[in-house]
Design an enzyme around this catalytic site. Sequence first.
Site, PDB file in Angstrom:
ATOM      1  CG  ASP A  92      23.078  85.347  -8.276  1.00 57.64           C
ATOM      2  OD1 ASP A  92      22.310  84.450  -8.647  1.00 57.64           O
ATOM      3  OD2 ASP A  92      24.233  85.135  -7.882  1.00 57.64           O
ATOM      4  CG  ASP A 271      28.045  89.123 -12.074  1.00 55.77           C
ATOM      5  OD1 ASP A 271      28.338  89.007 -10.873  1.00 55.77           O
ATOM      6  OD2 ASP A 271      27.724  88.143 -12.783  1.00 55.77           O
TER       7      ASP A 271
END
Length: 376
Positions: A92, A271
Amino acid sequence: MRFDLLKSDKKSSARAGFIETDHGKIETPIFMPVGTAGTVKGVHLKDLKEDVNADIILGNTYHLYLRPGLKIIEEAGGLHRFNGWDRPILTDSGGYQVYSLTDRRKLTPEGVTFQSHIDGSRHLFSPEAVIDIQRIIGADIIMAFDECTPYPCDYNYAKKSLDITHDWLKRCIARFDESESKYGYQQSLFPIVQGSTFRDLRKISAETIASHNADGNAIGGLSVGEPHELMYEMTELVCGILPKDKPRYLMGVGTPENILESIALGIDMFDCVMPTRNGRNGMLFTKNGIINIKNKKWEADFSPIDSEGTSFVDHQYSKAYLRHLFVAKEMLGGMIASLHNLSFYLWLVRESRQHIIEGDFNNWKTIMVKQVSQRL
């Protein structure tokens, strides 16, 4: 990176496919255990591989940048070599972490200046810097730098934020195209659809992101407090615009119910910290519903954690034993619960995949949503 679509469900938008990276193949739909600081909390990599059988894990740019720092990661030869994980990794960009530091950051068109939550030191994340950082970390899939808007969000703020996110994306792509992977394998850049819960902004963003023809695309800014119905509405809208021949990643989602409903809307990748975070606090996800293992009702229950066998720990430990570990504040309790929950989440997406292939996903999903969301 390559994405192959294997089968689509006839009664929903669910899909089964493969993502091929230089570190291995990922079966979709997939859930990615969150390894924020280079480790999935309380879970050995050996267990992630052999028992959970995770195809891919997630790391976080913001946290890894601050600690252990880029110098250490680069000297190690990238995150794969640093933590010993030889399968795919996604990072990320840190946009969500910067979003959460509202009282410690300043956002401008150039980027975000923020204070470290560790020592108060000041840093700048620009689109170019975030790409450079992710090149050094070395994940197989890296994310564009964006701003995640809160919920609820003023329309004008969401519009200005979206303009910044799209401008940052152009700069991310330019930096990505002019740079190379540092460790001899390919990396893929995913842009992120934003737009809060406004249909017109989500449509504009999805069309903009689709026009860049990236290897895959992500949907951000959901699961930040909005009702589930709004999340599903935005997800369905965006999935109808994003290209079908590229994987779609819904960031930060979510509960087992959220995952099943989002698979039905066309999402391929997920996720969430929920399996491990909730596991450490005694919440267990099972095929038949949610268990608070700390409750006294489990004190003398010597049955397996999940009699359906959705994880390898089910027949090794009883509910009574696991409750004992939590009451005694033994760290093994949180470890077992985390491992069980991750195993269950991976079981859930793999069962979804199998039912998509077999052609009965939608009927199975309707039954499962009711089961997994009830409290036991």
